[in-house]
Write a protein that holds these residues in place. Sequence first.
Motif, PDB file in Angstrom:
ATOM      1  N   MET A 108       0.839  -1.179   0.000  1.00 23.73           N
ATOM      2  CA  MET A 108       0.000   0.000   0.000  1.00 23.73           C
ATOM      3  C   MET A 108       0.879   1.235   0.000  1.00 23.73           C
ATOM      4  O   MET A 108       1.466   1.579   1.019  1.00 23.73           O
ATOM      5  CB  MET A 108      -0.891   0.003   1.225  1.00 23.73           C
ATOM      6  N   GLY A 109       1.003   1.842  -1.137  1.00 24.21           N
ATOM      7  CA  GLY A 109       1.793   3.058  -1.235  1.00 24.21           C
ATOM      8  C   GLY A 109       3.260   2.844  -0.926  1.00 24.21           C
ATOM      9  O   GLY A 109       3.932   3.762  -0.482  1.00 24.21           O
ATOM     10  N   GLY A 110       3.769   1.629  -1.106  1.00 26.52           N
ATOM     11  CA  GLY A 110       5.160   1.346  -0.829  1.00 26.52           C
ATOM     12  C   GLY A 110       5.466   0.986   0.609  1.00 26.52           C
ATOM     13  O   GLY A 110       6.605   0.683   0.947  1.00 26.52           O
ATOM     14  N   VAL A 111       4.458   1.022   1.484  1.00 26.56           N
ATOM     15  CA  VAL A 111       4.655   0.665   2.891  1.00 26.56           C
ATOM     16  C   VAL A 111       4.302  -0.817   3.040  1.00 26.56           C
ATOM     17  O   VAL A 111       3.186  -1.214   2.732  1.00 26.56           O
ATOM     18  CB  VAL A 111       3.770   1.523   3.822  1.00 26.56           C
ATOM     19  N   PRO A 112       5.250  -1.641   3.520  1.00 23.74           N
ATOM     20  CA  PRO A 112       4.918  -3.059   3.703  1.00 23.74           C
ATOM     21  C   PRO A 112       3.887  -3.233   4.802  1.00 23.74           C
ATOM     22  O   PRO A 112       3.691  -2.335   5.632  1.00 23.74           O
ATOM     23  CB  PRO A 112       6.255  -3.684   4.101  1.00 23.74           C
ATOM     24  N   GLY A 113       3.252  -4.368   4.803  1.00 26.43           N
ATOM     25  CA  GLY A 113       2.261  -4.627   5.829  1.00 26.43           C
ATOM     26  C   GLY A 113       1.725  -6.030   5.734  1.00 26.43           C
ATOM     27  O   GLY A 113       2.212  -6.844   4.951  1.00 26.43           O
ATOM     28  N   THR A 114       0.704  -6.305   6.518  1.00 28.63           N
ATOM     29  CA  THR A 114       0.059  -7.610   6.570  1.00 28.63           C
ATOM     30  C   THR A 114      -1.423  -7.429   6.261  1.00 28.63           C
ATOM     31  O   THR A 114      -2.062  -6.529   6.809  1.00 28.63           O
ATOM     32  CB  THR A 114       0.207  -8.226   7.983  1.00 28.63           C
ATOM     33  N   LEU A 115      -1.937  -8.289   5.396  1.00 29.56           N
ATOM     34  CA  LEU A 115      -3.362  -8.280   5.073  1.00 29.56           C
ATOM     35  C   LEU A 115      -3.970  -9.545   5.661  1.00 29.56           C
ATOM     36  O   LEU A 115      -3.563 -10.656   5.320  1.00 29.56           O
ATOM     37  CB  LEU A 115      -3.585  -8.231   3.567  1.00 29.56           C
ATOM     38  N   ILE A 116      -4.931  -9.365   6.555  1.00 31.29           N
ATOM     39  CA  ILE A 116      -5.650 -10.486   7.178  1.00 31.29           C
ATOM     40  C   ILE A 116      -6.966 -10.649   6.431  1.00 31.29           C
ATOM     41  O   ILE A 116      -7.742  -9.695   6.314  1.00 31.29           O
ATOM     42  CB  ILE A 116      -5.939 -10.215   8.671  1.00 31.29           C
ATOM     43  N   THR A 117      -7.202 -11.866   5.934  1.00 38.63           N
ATOM     44  CA  THR A 117      -8.429 -12.139   5.187  1.00 38.63           C
ATOM     45  C   THR A 117      -9.173 -13.286   5.854  1.00 38.63           C
ATOM     46  O   THR A 117      -8.645 -14.401   5.948  1.00 38.63           O
ATOM     47  CB  THR A 117      -8.111 -12.505   3.723  1.00 38.63           C
ATOM     48  N   PRO A 118     -10.401 -13.043   6.325  1.00 36.38           N
ATOM     49  CA  PRO A 118     -11.156 -14.124   6.960  1.00 36.38           C
ATOM     50  C   PRO A 118     -11.693 -15.099   5.916  1.00 36.38           C
ATOM     51  O   PRO A 118     -11.674 -14.815   4.709  1.00 36.38           O
ATOM     52  CB  PRO A 118     -12.299 -13.380   7.652  1.00 36.38           C
ATOM     53  N   ALA A 119     -12.187 -16.240   6.380  1.00 36.08           N
ATOM     54  CA  ALA A 119     -12.732 -17.251   5.471  1.00 36.08           C
ATOM     55  C   ALA A 119     -13.921 -16.713   4.687  1.00 36.08           C
ATOM     56  O   ALA A 119     -14.106 -17.023   3.512  1.00 36.08           O
ATOM     57  CB  ALA A 119     -13.129 -18.497   6.254  1.00 36.08           C
ATOM     58  N   THR A 120     -14.734 -15.878   5.330  1.00 34.23           N
ATOM     59  CA  THR A 120     -15.902 -15.288   4.672  1.00 34.23           C
ATOM     60  C   THR A 120     -15.702 -13.786   4.566  1.00 34.23           C
ATOM     61  O   THR A 120     -15.509 -13.115   5.583  1.00 34.23           O
ATOM     62  CB  THR A 120     -17.185 -15.570   5.472  1.00 34.23           C
ATOM     63  N   GLY A 144       6.675  -1.452  18.603  1.00 31.88           N
ATOM     64  CA  GLY A 144       5.627  -2.330  18.105  1.00 31.88           C
ATOM     65  C   GLY A 144       5.725  -2.593  16.621  1.00 31.88           C
ATOM     66  O   GLY A 144       6.647  -2.141  15.943  1.00 31.88           O
ATOM     67  N   GLY A 145       4.777  -3.342  16.148  1.00 31.18           N
ATOM     68  CA  GLY A 145       4.707  -3.699  14.746  1.00 31.18           C
ATOM     69  C   GLY A 145       3.458  -4.505  14.506  1.00 31.18           C
ATOM     70  O   GLY A 145       2.765  -4.903  15.463  1.00 31.18           O
ATOM     71  N   PRO A 146       3.144  -4.787  13.260  1.00 29.11           N
ATOM     72  CA  PRO A 146       1.899  -5.491  12.963  1.00 29.11           C
ATOM     73  C   PRO A 146       1.847  -6.906  13.523  1.00 29.11           C
ATOM     74  O   PRO A 146       0.770  -7.409  13.823  1.00 29.11           O
ATOM     75  CB  PRO A 146       1.824  -5.484  11.441  1.00 29.11           C
ATOM     76  N   GLY A 147       3.005  -7.533  13.711  1.00 26.04           N
ATOM     77  CA  GLY A 147       3.012  -8.902  14.207  1.00 26.04           C
ATOM     78  C   GLY A 147       2.337  -9.072  15.556  1.00 26.04           C
ATOM     79  O   GLY A 147       1.739 -10.108  15.836  1.00 26.04           O
ATOM     80  N   GLY A 148       2.396  -8.069  16.397  1.00 25.30           N
ATOM     81  CA  GLY A 148       1.776  -8.134  17.710  1.00 25.30           C
ATOM     82  C   GLY A 148       0.266  -7.964  17.689  1.00 25.30           C
ATOM     83  O   GLY A 148      -0.384  -8.082  18.733  1.00 25.30           O
ATOM     84  N   TYR A 193       4.665   0.427   9.403  1.00 21.90           N
ATOM     85  CA  TYR A 193       5.234   1.757   9.192  1.00 21.90           C
ATOM     86  C   TYR A 193       6.567   1.915   9.913  1.00 21.90           C
ATOM     87  O   TYR A 193       6.849   1.230  10.891  1.00 21.90           O
ATOM     88  CB  TYR A 193       4.246   2.843   9.589  1.00 21.90           C
ATOM     89  N   ARG A 194       7.385   2.805   9.398  1.00 20.01           N
ATOM     90  CA  ARG A 194       8.710   3.051   9.974  1.00 20.01           C
ATOM     91  C   ARG A 194       8.585   3.782  11.305  1.00 20.01           C
ATOM     92  O   ARG A 194       7.733   4.642  11.465  1.00 20.01           O
ATOM     93  CB  ARG A 194       9.567   3.857   8.995  1.00 20.01           C
ATOM     94  N   LEU A 195       9.443   3.389  12.248  1.00 18.80           N
ATOM     95  CA  LEU A 195       9.358   3.901  13.613  1.00 18.80           C
ATOM     96  C   LEU A 195      10.500   4.859  13.937  1.00 18.80           C
ATOM     97  O   LEU A 195      11.591   4.766  13.383  1.00 18.80           O
ATOM     98  CB  LEU A 195       9.400   2.737  14.611  1.00 18.80           C
ATOM     99  N   ALA A 196      10.233   5.768  14.887  1.00 16.10           N
ATOM    100  CA  ALA A 196      11.253   6.641  15.442  1.00 16.10           C
ATOM    101  C   ALA A 196      12.020   5.824  16.490  1.00 16.10           C
ATOM    102  O   ALA A 196      11.487   4.842  16.995  1.00 16.10           O
ATOM    103  CB  ALA A 196      10.602   7.866  16.081  1.00 16.10           C
ATOM    104  N   PRO A 197      13.238   6.159  16.838  1.00 13.96           N
ATOM    105  CA  PRO A 197      13.965   7.361  16.451  1.00 13.96           C
ATOM    106  C   PRO A 197      14.720   7.234  15.133  1.00 13.96           C
ATOM    107  O   PRO A 197      15.193   8.230  14.601  1.00 13.96           O
ATOM    108  CB  PRO A 197      14.938   7.562  17.613  1.00 13.96           C
ATOM    109  N   GLU A 198      14.796   6.002  14.578  1.00 19.37           N
ATOM    110  CA  GLU A 198      15.498   5.839  13.307  1.00 19.37           C
ATOM    111  C   GLU A 198      14.840   6.645  12.194  1.00 19.37           C
ATOM    112  O   GLU A 198      15.505   7.108  11.267  1.00 19.37           O
ATOM    113  CB  GLU A 198      15.563   4.364  12.898  1.00 19.37           C
ATOM    114  N   ASN A 199      13.532   6.789  12.267  1.00 19.11           N
ATOM    115  CA  ASN A 199      12.747   7.533  11.281  1.00 19.11           C
ATOM    116  C   ASN A 199      11.925   8.571  12.024  1.00 19.11           C
ATOM    117  O   ASN A 199      10.773   8.328  12.375  1.00 19.11           O
ATOM    118  CB  ASN A 199      11.835   6.576  10.503  1.00 19.11           C
ATOM    119  N   PRO A 200      12.498   9.739  12.284  1.00 13.69           N
ATOM    120  CA  PRO A 200      11.814  10.747  13.107  1.00 13.69           C
ATOM    121  C   PRO A 200      10.582  11.331  12.428  1.00 13.69           C
ATOM    122  O   PRO A 200      10.393  11.201  11.220  1.00 13.69           O
ATOM    123  CB  PRO A 200      12.883  11.815  13.328  1.00 13.69           C
ATOM    124  N   PHE A 201       9.766  11.995  13.257  1.00 12.79           N
ATOM    125  CA  PHE A 201       8.594  12.707  12.769  1.00 12.79           C
ATOM    126  C   PHE A 201       9.005  13.569  11.582  1.00 12.79           C
ATOM    127  O   PHE A 201      10.053  14.179  11.613  1.00 12.79           O
ATOM    128  CB  PHE A 201       8.040  13.591  13.902  1.00 12.79           C
TER     129      PHE A 201
END
Length: 77
Positions: free
Chosen positions: A1-13, A31-35, A56-64
């Motif tokens: 999505m717009g170059g940002v990696p992520g996880t898509l959860i899809t239910p059975a229905t 944090g991160g999506p895995g949690g 999404y990228r986190l601070a402090p490595e990627n500041p506001f």
Amino acid sequence: MGGVPGTLITPATVLGDWVLFYIHGGAHIVGGPGGYHGLAAAFAVAMKARVYLPDYRLAPENPFPVPIEDTNGPNSI
């Protein structure tokens, strides 16, 4: 999505083409999506919709405003 990696959860229905965009907490520094896979799966099943968790990228490595830019996308207000 717009170059940002992520996880898509899809239910059975899946009804329709709704997608919940879930931004995890952590003050943009921890944090991160895995949690949040369990919570996202519960939302997906209850809503019968997909749930997208951006890694999404986190601070402090990627500041506001980097974390905000990663979750706002080009079409946000």
